[in-house]
Enzyme design. Sequence first.
Site, PDB file in Angstrom:
ATOM      1  N   TYR A 156       0.835  -1.205   0.000  1.00 34.90           N
ATOM      2  CA  TYR A 156       0.000   0.000   0.000  1.00 34.90           C
ATOM      3  C   TYR A 156       0.872   1.259   0.000  1.00 34.90           C
ATOM      4  O   TYR A 156       0.667   2.188  -0.785  1.00 34.90           O
ATOM      5  CB  TYR A 156      -0.898  -0.036   1.234  1.00 34.90           C
ATOM      6  N   LYS A 160       1.223   4.227  -2.889  1.00 33.91           N
ATOM      7  CA  LYS A 160       0.893   5.646  -2.691  1.00 33.91           C
ATOM      8  C   LYS A 160       2.095   6.542  -3.043  1.00 33.91           C
ATOM      9  O   LYS A 160       1.910   7.655  -3.528  1.00 33.91           O
ATOM     10  CB  LYS A 160       0.410   5.890  -1.260  1.00 33.91           C
ATOM     11  N   THR A 191     -13.308   4.563   8.537  1.00 35.87           N
ATOM     12  CA  THR A 191     -13.978   3.980   7.361  1.00 35.87           C
ATOM     13  C   THR A 191     -13.693   2.483   7.399  1.00 35.87           C
ATOM     14  O   THR A 191     -12.996   1.997   8.304  1.00 35.87           O
ATOM     15  CB  THR A 191     -13.371   4.541   6.058  1.00 35.87           C
TER      16      THR A 191
END
Length: 233
Positions: A156, A160, A191
């Site tokens: 991840y 990014k 979230t």
Amino acid sequence: MSEQRTALVTGANRGIGLEVCRQLAAAGYRVVLAARDRAKGEAAADTLRRAGDVTAAVLDVTDAAGIRALAADLERRRIHIDVLVNNAAVLVGESRAVLATTADELRTTFETNLFGVVAVSAAFVPGMVARRYGRVVNVSSKAGQLASMGTYAPAYSMSKSALNAFTVQLAAETRGRGVLVNSACPGWVRTGMGGRGAPRSVEEGADTIVWLATLPASGPTGGFFSDRRVIDW
Ligand code: NAP
């Protein structure tokens, strides 16, 4: 706004993307709420009807044919995308060490978080350049900051960093042509991805993204922002 602008937000059926749609609709934008699942996208758009002009669209950012189909459908309906919020992303293999990260985890992550963003941008940014107006917000993360990178979520985080490099490239390519391209970190937000223990609400997470999506012509391009301030790459 003198003229109503249209914004496309990817991965917008939940989380930060949904809140970005709500805030943009409330600010008077026509919003195309894109989701990879038609039913989830329509249900999400229904929750925003009172916020303003919101329509659902199907878009899996890893599906090249689907991107072309959406672009063609919007073109047919004479809907021009002025604002693109590349929000859709996945977080895979979060707790894995970098050398234990599998090729599949890297591929899955980069397919959505980088290749998908490039493909969706390629479908919509040329129109912005032609019309000499565009705002592109790549929803990134401090996890991708090279200046402070550690061992957190290697696939991840690397995706990014690569997304931020895309921001710099696209900003350089469109500079002086009415299109402003920036990366935003929403902070750690409650979230599906951020989890329930995160300190920020979706409203707080969406703030810098919406600010960048609605910049005036004099606004910055080619930057990385958190809480409306420049941060290190
Ligand atoms: P989330 O709740 O997990 O939502 C992710 C959204 O992306 C969902 O709508 C998901 O759709 C969609 N998506 C995933 N793969 C997709 C694909 N291939 N095509 C289209 N849509 C796809 O995540 P979030 O927290 O709102 O994150 C939004 C953005 O903020 C991401 O770019 C994330 O990296 C960034 N961010 C979040 C945090 C945080 O703390 N939450 C921190 C830093 C950065 P489905 O519902 O179909 O799965």
